[in-house]
Design a protein around this motif. Structure first.
Motif, PDB file in Angstrom:
ATOM      1  N   GLY A  80      53.778  61.192  30.193  1.00  0.00           N
ATOM      2  CA  GLY A  80      54.938  61.781  29.506  1.00  0.00           C
ATOM      3  C   GLY A  80      54.522  62.467  28.229  1.00  0.00           C
ATOM      4  N   ASP A  81      53.255  62.277  27.848  1.00  0.00           N
ATOM      5  CA  ASP A  81      52.770  62.887  26.613  1.00  0.00           C
ATOM      6  C   ASP A  81      51.423  63.554  26.883  1.00  0.00           C
ATOM      7  N   GLU A  82      51.522  64.797  27.360  1.00  0.00           N
ATOM      8  CA  GLU A  82      50.314  65.546  27.736  1.00  0.00           C
ATOM      9  C   GLU A  82      49.349  65.685  26.567  1.00  0.00           C
ATOM     10  N   GLY A  83      49.906  65.726  25.363  1.00  0.00           N
ATOM     11  CA  GLY A  83      49.088  65.956  24.174  1.00  0.00           C
ATOM     12  C   GLY A  83      48.262  64.747  23.749  1.00  0.00           C
ATOM     13  N   SER A  84      48.473  63.621  24.387  1.00  0.00           N
ATOM     14  CA  SER A  84      47.788  62.413  23.936  1.00  0.00           C
ATOM     15  C   SER A  84      46.878  61.847  25.028  1.00  0.00           C
ATOM     16  N   LYS A  85      45.752  61.315  24.577  1.00  0.00           N
ATOM     17  CA  LYS A  85      44.829  60.687  25.540  1.00  0.00           C
ATOM     18  C   LYS A  85      45.166  59.212  25.727  1.00  0.00           C
ATOM     19  N   ASN A  86      45.962  58.686  24.795  1.00  0.00           N
ATOM     20  CA  ASN A  86      46.277  57.255  24.861  1.00  0.00           C
ATOM     21  C   ASN A  86      47.281  56.951  25.950  1.00  0.00           C
ATOM     22  N   ALA A  87      47.154  55.757  26.492  1.00  0.00           N
ATOM     23  CA  ALA A  87      48.179  55.284  27.428  1.00  0.00           C
ATOM     24  C   ALA A  87      48.316  53.785  27.248  1.00  0.00           C
ATOM     25  N   ILE A  88      49.554  53.312  27.420  1.00  0.00           N
ATOM     26  CA  ILE A  88      49.751  51.868  27.382  1.00  0.00           C
ATOM     27  C   ILE A  88      49.553  51.327  28.800  1.00  0.00           C
ATOM     28  N   GLY A  89      49.195  50.071  28.894  1.00  0.00           N
ATOM     29  CA  GLY A  89      48.923  49.493  30.210  1.00  0.00           C
ATOM     30  C   GLY A  89      49.832  48.315  30.518  1.00  0.00           C
ATOM     31  N   PHE A  90      50.410  48.328  31.706  1.00  0.00           N
ATOM     32  CA  PHE A  90      51.186  47.189  32.201  1.00  0.00           C
ATOM     33  C   PHE A  90      50.436  46.622  33.406  1.00  0.00           C
ATOM     34  N   VAL A  91      50.165  45.344  33.378  1.00  0.00           N
ATOM     35  CA  VAL A  91      49.391  44.716  34.453  1.00  0.00           C
ATOM     36  C   VAL A  91      50.241  43.601  35.083  1.00  0.00           C
ATOM     37  N   GLY A  92      50.361  43.596  36.405  1.00  0.00           N
ATOM     38  CA  GLY A  92      51.221  42.590  37.045  1.00  0.00           C
ATOM     39  C   GLY A  92      50.524  41.847  38.167  1.00  0.00           C
ATOM     40  N   LYS A  93      50.600  40.524  38.127  1.00  0.00           N
ATOM     41  CA  LYS A  93      49.996  39.687  39.182  1.00  0.00           C
ATOM     42  C   LYS A  93      50.672  39.955  40.521  1.00  0.00           C
ATOM     43  N   GLY A  94      49.859  40.283  41.521  1.00  0.00           N
ATOM     44  CA  GLY A  94      50.421  40.598  42.835  1.00  0.00           C
ATOM     45  C   GLY A  94      49.877  39.692  43.927  1.00  0.00           C
ATOM     46  N   VAL A  95      50.066  38.378  43.785  1.00  0.00           N
ATOM     47  CA  VAL A  95      49.648  37.470  44.863  1.00  0.00           C
ATOM     48  C   VAL A  95      50.813  37.395  45.854  1.00  0.00           C
ATOM     49  N   THR A  96      50.637  38.034  46.998  1.00  0.00           N
ATOM     50  CA  THR A  96      51.775  38.165  47.921  1.00  0.00           C
ATOM     51  C   THR A  96      52.081  36.861  48.644  1.00  0.00           C
ATOM     52  N   PHE A  97      51.117  35.957  48.669  1.00  0.00           N
ATOM     53  CA  PHE A  97      51.420  34.574  49.051  1.00  0.00           C
ATOM     54  C   PHE A  97      50.353  33.666  48.458  1.00  0.00           C
ATOM     55  N   ASP A  98      50.815  32.626  47.773  1.00  0.00           N
ATOM     56  CA  ASP A  98      49.893  31.692  47.133  1.00  0.00           C
ATOM     57  C   ASP A  98      50.015  30.311  47.769  1.00  0.00           C
ATOM     58  N   SER A  99      49.132  30.071  48.734  1.00  0.00           N
ATOM     59  CA  SER A  99      49.122  28.742  49.367  1.00  0.00           C
ATOM     60  C   SER A  99      48.333  27.758  48.506  1.00  0.00           C
ATOM     61  N   GLY A 100      47.641  28.283  47.513  1.00  0.00           N
ATOM     62  CA  GLY A 100      46.734  27.472  46.716  1.00  0.00           C
ATOM     63  C   GLY A 100      45.280  27.660  47.161  1.00  0.00           C
ATOM     64  N   GLY A 101      45.117  28.163  48.380  1.00  0.00           N
ATOM     65  CA  GLY A 101      43.755  28.312  48.910  1.00  0.00           C
ATOM     66  C   GLY A 101      43.226  26.942  49.333  1.00  0.00           C
ATOM     67  N   ILE A 102      41.919  26.725  49.209  1.00  0.00           N
ATOM     68  CA  ILE A 102      41.327  25.434  49.608  1.00  0.00           C
ATOM     69  C   ILE A 102      41.931  24.292  48.773  1.00  0.00           C
ATOM     70  N   SER A 103      42.238  24.549  47.504  1.00  0.00           N
ATOM     71  CA  SER A 103      42.973  23.556  46.682  1.00  0.00           C
ATOM     72  C   SER A 103      44.448  23.691  47.049  1.00  0.00           C
ATOM     73  N   ILE A 104      44.744  23.378  48.296  1.00  0.00           N
ATOM     74  CA  ILE A 104      46.051  23.758  48.861  1.00  0.00           C
ATOM     75  C   ILE A 104      47.235  23.047  48.200  1.00  0.00           C
ATOM     76  N   LYS A 105      48.344  23.773  48.113  1.00  0.00           N
ATOM     77  CA  LYS A 105      49.573  23.233  47.509  1.00  0.00           C
ATOM     78  C   LYS A 105      50.253  22.284  48.496  1.00  0.00           C
ATOM     79  N   PRO A 106      51.091  21.388  47.995  1.00  0.00           N
ATOM     80  CA  PRO A 106      51.916  20.577  48.907  1.00  0.00           C
ATOM     81  C   PRO A 106      52.860  21.495  49.685  1.00  0.00           C
ATOM     82  N   SER A 107      53.235  21.090  50.909  1.00  0.00           N
ATOM     83  CA  SER A 107      54.037  22.009  51.731  1.00  0.00           C
ATOM     84  C   SER A 107      55.456  22.196  51.190  1.00  0.00           C
ATOM     85  N   LYS A 108      55.982  21.199  50.487  1.00  0.00           N
ATOM     86  CA  LYS A 108      57.346  21.322  49.965  1.00  0.00           C
ATOM     87  C   LYS A 108      57.429  22.533  49.010  1.00  0.00           C
ATOM     88  N   ASP A 109      58.375  23.407  49.286  1.00  0.00           N
ATOM     89  CA  ASP A 109      58.604  24.593  48.453  1.00  0.00           C
ATOM     90  C   ASP A 109      57.457  25.610  48.458  1.00  0.00           C
TER      91      ASP A 109
END
Ligand code: BES
Ligand code: ZN
Ligand code: ZN
Length: 501
Positions: free
Chosen positions: A251-280
């Motif tokens: 939105g600001d062609e005149g500037s080299k700066n940009a702000i950054g937004f970073v978002g966690k995108g784990v589309t499913f978190d079973s816990g992996g090998i340290s697996i979560k309990p099945s409830k919820d």
């Protein structure tokens, strides 16, 4: 749904219902009084006999029996005059829109001028009505037909024609923020078998082409070349290919700066090998809420066009156990060169963010805000009403708290004490991915701080606020879309020169 502002007299409007407002303990004033007169004093009568109190969230239905062109008048309680604010307005609008939908009132008309008091400017008030109304009517109906029909339109009736352009601006902004929040809600509500990292990337592509955003989608080969060992480590256990999505708004062609937004995108978190309990465990389909908020915020920013550059970064992967999965005890190397001993594969959010934040720093993005459903400990600390907020920069966190307040999203700052860093020390690597039993939200945030260098940064732990177990005001059961409105307001504020960036 269509939202219009028209000049006219609310008593003459053809619709299914009109909504007028009433403060608790007060007599109908202004437009409510005009409607009351048309109803031969029905509202004053009901107020006098205590049936209508004007309490916050109260919706009283009066059938007009031919006294007005509409069939129904809804009297919306605003609560006590001195407690009234924009967030109350959003909640009231969400509540009455849902009540009227249940009554099959598909065309709703309301006014702004009788509540435009207490110094609240009508433009932002109408924005709150629209935002609250649309979000209150939000539904997730991709897999089931619901028993009610949609509201077809909301008309804002304004008697002073000169105010229409300002109200239209407010309506437009309210719509954009509600659409963005609804997109994030949709993504989070989608089951994980549909909302895979690839699907997130596809949605990001759609948003990019609509908003003319720059987009990059990096696959595991690219991640390998870049050295994103932490994100790759988490992704190893899954058959779904991981994606690192970046969206750029210029939105600001005149500037080299940009702000950054970073978002966690784990589309499913079973816990992996340290697996979560099945409830919820099924709730962990929502572990990509931070990523969804970033995609949706970028889409909304592209529509609002502030004079600023913004880059959104979403590391997206599943976290599953399998023969190829990451194991407790493994050591990973992040993009910034730091080695991480994985003590628990369920602390995967901080691993993928380590690479995403390092990438943001490498790109020179500043300031940075990340959003992540990061820790159960944050939910234990703050409950489900407040997003845990951490920062290494006083000025930036002040701005984020201010914009969240404008947006009606509740944040609570927690500390980042140097002395707790001890807990993240590993015997064999630069850092380990869990601390001890206590202060888990803080040790997770301290872990992230190792990957942002000196960049001004705010971390929002949305584990408790990304979804709601009950319906209330403009919040619906399920995903809340938290963070979208705060990020958008922050971009608008920083564009206005709200901070050196
Ligand atoms: N995605 C979870 C955090 C979470 C918990 C989000 C509840 C929403 C609701 C995260 O990846 C996780 O599993 N964190 C662990 C960390 C622990 C192993 C140090 C946790 O909070 O239990
Ligand atoms: Zn986890
Ligand atoms: Zn997680």
């Amino acid at each position: 749904m269509e939202i219009k502002v028209i000049a006219g007299d609310i008593t003459q409007i053809e619709a299914d219902a009109i909504v007028v407002n009433l403060f608790e303990g007060e007599q109908p004033g202004d437009v409510t009084a005009v409607v009351d007169k048309a109803l031969d004093g029905a509202i004053t009568h009901l107020v006098k006999n205590g049936c209508i109190k004007g309490k916050f969230g109260e919706v009283s239905i009066i059938h007009t029996l031919g006294k007005l062109p509409v069939g129904v008048v809804a009297v919306a309680g605003l609560g006590k005059d001195q407690d009234f604010d924009l967030e109350k307005m959003r909640g009231v609008a969400g509540g009455y829109c849902r009540s009227l939908r249940k009554l099959n009132c598909h065309r709703i008309a309301t006014v702004v001028h009788d509540v435009a008091i207490g110094g609240i400017n009508p433009e932002v008030l109408v924005e709150a009505i629209v935002e609250g109304g649309l979000l209150g009517l939000y539904k997730f109906a991709n897999y089931k037909k619901l028993e009610y029909e949609d509201v077809a339109g909301i008309v804002i009736v304004e008697r002073d024609g000169d105010r229409i352009p300002a109200l239209e601006r407010g309506v437009r902004k309210g719509e954009i923020l509600a659409e963005g929040t609804s997109l994030a809600r949709d993504m989070v509500n989608e089951p994980a078998n549909y909302m895979t990292p690839s699907r997130m990337a596809e949605i990001a592509r759609e948003i990019a082409s609509e908003g003319k955003l720059e987009i990059n989608i990096f696959d595991s080969g690219d991640m390998e070349i870049m050295g994103m060992g932490a994100l790759l480590g988490v992704a190893k256990g899954s058959k779904q290919p991981p994606k690192l999505i970046t969206l750029g708004y210029k939105g600001d062609e005149g500037s080299k700066n940009a702000i950054g937004f970073v978002g966690k995108g784990v589309t499913f978190d079973s816990g992996g090998i340290s697996i979560k309990p099945s409830k919820d465990m099924g709730e962990m389909k929502g572990d990509m809420a931070g990523g969804a908020a970033v995609v949706a915020a970028l889409g909304a920013i592209a529509k609002l066009k502030p004079k600023i550059n913004v880059v959104g970064i979403i590391p997206a992967t599943e976290n599953l156990p399998s023969g190829s999965a990451l194991k407790p005890g493994d050591v990973l190397k992040a993009l910034n060169g730091k080695t991480i001993e994985v003590m628990n594969t369920d602390a995967e959010g901080r691993l993928i963010l380590a690479d995403a934040l390092s990438y943001a720093v490498k790109q020179g993005l500043s300031p940075l805000v990340d959003l992540a459903t990061l820790t159960g400990a944050c939910v234990v600390a703050l409950g489900t009403g407040y997003t845990g907020t951490f920062s290494n920069d006083q000025e930036l966190v002040g701005k984020v708290l201010e914009t969240a307040d404008m947006a009606g999203e509740k944040l609570w700052r927690l500390p980042l004490p140097e002395e707790y860093k001890e807990q993240n020390k590993s015997e064999i690597a630069d850092i380990k991915n869990i601390g001890n039993r206590y202060g888990g939200a803080i040790t997770a945030a301290l872990f992230l701080s190792e990957f942002v260098d000196k960049t001004p940064w705010v971390h929002l732990d949305i584990a408790g606020t990304a979804s709601s177990s009950k319906e209330s005001g403009y919040v619906i059961k399920g995903a809340t879309g938290v963070g979208v409105r705060t990020l958008v307001e922050l971009a608008l504020l920083l564009a206005e020169g709200g901070m050196r960036i």
